[in-house]
Design an enzyme around this catalytic site. Structure first.
Site, PDB file in Angstrom:
ATOM      1  N   LYS A  13       0.830  -1.210   0.000  1.00 43.20           N
ATOM      2  CA  LYS A  13       0.000   0.000   0.000  1.00 43.20           C
ATOM      3  C   LYS A  13       0.866   1.263   0.000  1.00 43.20           C
ATOM      4  O   LYS A  13       0.632   2.180  -0.778  1.00 43.20           O
ATOM      5  CB  LYS A  13      -0.931   0.031   1.225  1.00 43.20           C
ATOM      6  CG  LYS A  13      -1.860  -1.174   1.325  1.00 43.20           C
ATOM      7  CD  LYS A  13      -2.728  -1.093   2.553  1.00 43.20           C
ATOM      8  CE  LYS A  13      -1.981  -1.121   3.878  1.00 43.20           C
ATOM      9  NZ  LYS A  13      -1.216  -2.368   4.142  1.00 43.20           N
ATOM     10  N   ARG A  86      -9.316   1.514   9.123  1.00 46.61           N
ATOM     11  CA  ARG A  86      -8.877   0.166   9.458  1.00 46.61           C
ATOM     12  C   ARG A  86      -9.927  -0.583  10.259  1.00 46.61           C
ATOM     13  O   ARG A  86      -9.726  -1.722  10.617  1.00 46.61           O
ATOM     14  CB  ARG A  86      -7.622   0.264  10.323  1.00 46.61           C
ATOM     15  CG  ARG A  86      -6.356  -0.071   9.570  1.00 46.61           C
ATOM     16  CD  ARG A  86      -5.246   0.034  10.588  1.00 46.61           C
ATOM     17  NE  ARG A  86      -4.101  -0.710  10.201  1.00 46.61           N
ATOM     18  CZ  ARG A  86      -3.078  -0.201   9.541  1.00 46.61           C
ATOM     19  NH1 ARG A  86      -3.117   1.028   9.125  1.00 46.61           N
ATOM     20  NH2 ARG A  86      -2.035  -0.950   9.281  1.00 46.61           N
ATOM     21  N   ARG A 125      11.850  -5.733   4.490  1.00 46.04           N
ATOM     22  CA  ARG A 125      11.625  -4.282   4.350  1.00 46.04           C
ATOM     23  C   ARG A 125      12.618  -3.482   5.178  1.00 46.04           C
ATOM     24  O   ARG A 125      12.925  -3.822   6.316  1.00 46.04           O
ATOM     25  CB  ARG A 125      10.206  -3.921   4.791  1.00 46.04           C
ATOM     26  CG  ARG A 125      10.015  -2.405   4.871  1.00 46.04           C
ATOM     27  CD  ARG A 125       8.603  -1.974   4.920  1.00 46.04           C
ATOM     28  NE  ARG A 125       7.887  -2.458   6.074  1.00 46.04           N
ATOM     29  CZ  ARG A 125       6.579  -2.308   6.234  1.00 46.04           C
ATOM     30  NH1 ARG A 125       5.869  -1.703   5.308  1.00 46.04           N
ATOM     31  NH2 ARG A 125       5.987  -2.769   7.311  1.00 46.04           N
ATOM     32  N   ARG A 158      11.714  -1.973  10.736  1.00 46.73           N
ATOM     33  CA  ARG A 158      10.695  -1.502  11.668  1.00 46.73           C
ATOM     34  C   ARG A 158      10.504  -2.490  12.815  1.00 46.73           C
ATOM     35  O   ARG A 158      10.486  -3.693  12.604  1.00 46.73           O
ATOM     36  CB  ARG A 158       9.358  -1.331  10.922  1.00 46.73           C
ATOM     37  CG  ARG A 158       9.148   0.075  10.422  1.00 46.73           C
ATOM     38  CD  ARG A 158       7.991   0.191   9.468  1.00 46.73           C
ATOM     39  NE  ARG A 158       6.725  -0.366   9.934  1.00 46.73           N
ATOM     40  CZ  ARG A 158       5.585  -0.270   9.241  1.00 46.73           C
ATOM     41  NH1 ARG A 158       5.577   0.375   8.085  1.00 46.73           N
ATOM     42  NH2 ARG A 158       4.484  -0.823   9.698  1.00 46.73           N
ATOM     43  N   ARG A 169      -0.198  -8.793  13.624  1.00 45.22           N
ATOM     44  CA  ARG A 169      -0.795  -7.747  12.779  1.00 45.22           C
ATOM     45  C   ARG A 169      -1.741  -8.368  11.762  1.00 45.22           C
ATOM     46  O   ARG A 169      -2.786  -7.800  11.446  1.00 45.22           O
ATOM     47  CB  ARG A 169       0.304  -6.949  12.073  1.00 45.22           C
ATOM     48  CG  ARG A 169       0.980  -5.940  12.989  1.00 45.22           C
ATOM     49  CD  ARG A 169       2.292  -5.453  12.426  1.00 45.22           C
ATOM     50  NE  ARG A 169       2.160  -4.737  11.173  1.00 45.22           N
ATOM     51  CZ  ARG A 169       3.175  -4.539  10.323  1.00 45.22           C
ATOM     52  NH1 ARG A 169       4.377  -5.008  10.602  1.00 45.22           N
ATOM     53  NH2 ARG A 169       2.975  -3.879   9.216  1.00 45.22           N
TER      54      ARG A 169
END
Ligand code: AP5
Length: 217
Positions: A13, A86, A125, A158, A169
């Site tokens: 996203k 969300r 990432r 992160r 998550r």
């Protein structure tokens, strides 16, 4: 155009939000980025959000809604919302706010990706601490390891991209956020994009999915 983006953590996203915002000249409001900037600056909002983010939980609706409404005040034109809504209450609050501004949503663009690919993407990432641009050590590495190509900032993994947190998550996503696909489908706003492909391929699919949305809407 007024667009919200949906999709599991790691669906791409954020990556696509920047590309689409540039392509269509839209303002980009990314709730995760706003929270991370506040965490870094150690503001009250950042200290509050960190407790939830580090464990993969959602920040309470009232806090996020207030933050997004404030952000939309700064952007009277078209926008992309990345990471919001969300939950159903967030979507209802957004609908109400946009309707009071006579600026209804144009579309909800949902990025569809199997969990196992998203998990692999999140493991690789790296995010720039300064400008929030993302890289991937496996798929899209920076030119110099650990350094942002765009601004020279330091790239970090992160905290919430740890394996156990990612798993949680995903659970939170399926429990609270996935119902939004039906919410927007029922309103005729949902457009689904296959997010399995290169960044360029996914961008082209997203642009095609938006091709019949009038730019003024
Ligand atoms: P947020 O920052 O919004 O995280 P997220 O939704 O979990 O999404 P991600 O940023 O993890 O993934 P993405 O889909 O943007 O993927 P990306 O493009 O980076 O939120 C973080 C936290 O903040 C939440 O957990 C919550 O606590 C809080 N929060 C935020 N909004 C909230 C709200 N509304 N309510 C309550 N709490 C909220 O890509 C991932 C990786 O894949 C990158 O390395 C990228 O380079 C790579 N990649 C991207 N596309 C491709 C491709 N096509 N091929 C190969 N690799 C790719």
């Amino acid at each position: 155009m007024r667009i919200v983006l949906l999709g599991i953590p790691g669906a791409g996203k954020g990556t696509q939000a920047h590309r689409l915002a540039d392509r269509f000249g839209l303002a980009l409001v990314a709730t995760g980025d706003i929270f991370r900037a506040n965490v870094q600056d150690q503001t009250d909002l950042g200290l509050l959000a960190k407790q939830y983010m580090d464990s993969g939980e959602l920040v309470p609706d009232d806090v996020v809604v207030r933050m997004v409404v404030d952000a939309l005040d700064q952007h009277p034109g078209g926008f992309i919302l990345d990471g919001f809504p969300r939950t159903i209450p967030q979507a209802e609050a957004l609908e109400q706010d946009l309707s009071s501004r006579s600026r209804p949503l144009s579309t909800a663009l949902a990025f569809d990706l199997p969990d196992h690919i998203a998990i692999k993407r999140l493991a690789g990432r790296r995010t720039c601490q300064r400008c929030q641009r993302t890289y991937n050590v496996e798929f899209y590495p920076p030119k110099v390891e650990g350094v942002c190509d765009a601004c020279g900032g330091v790239l970090v993994h992160r905290d919430d991209d740890r394996k156990e947190t990612v798993r949680h998550r995903l659970e939170v996503y399926y429990g609270s956020t996935f119902p939004l696909w039906d919410y927007y489908r029922e309103r005729g706003l949902l457009r689904v994009v296959d997010a399995d492909g290169t960044e360029d391929e996914v961008t082209e699919r997203a642009v095609r999915a938006l091709s019949d949305v009038p730019s003024g809407q």
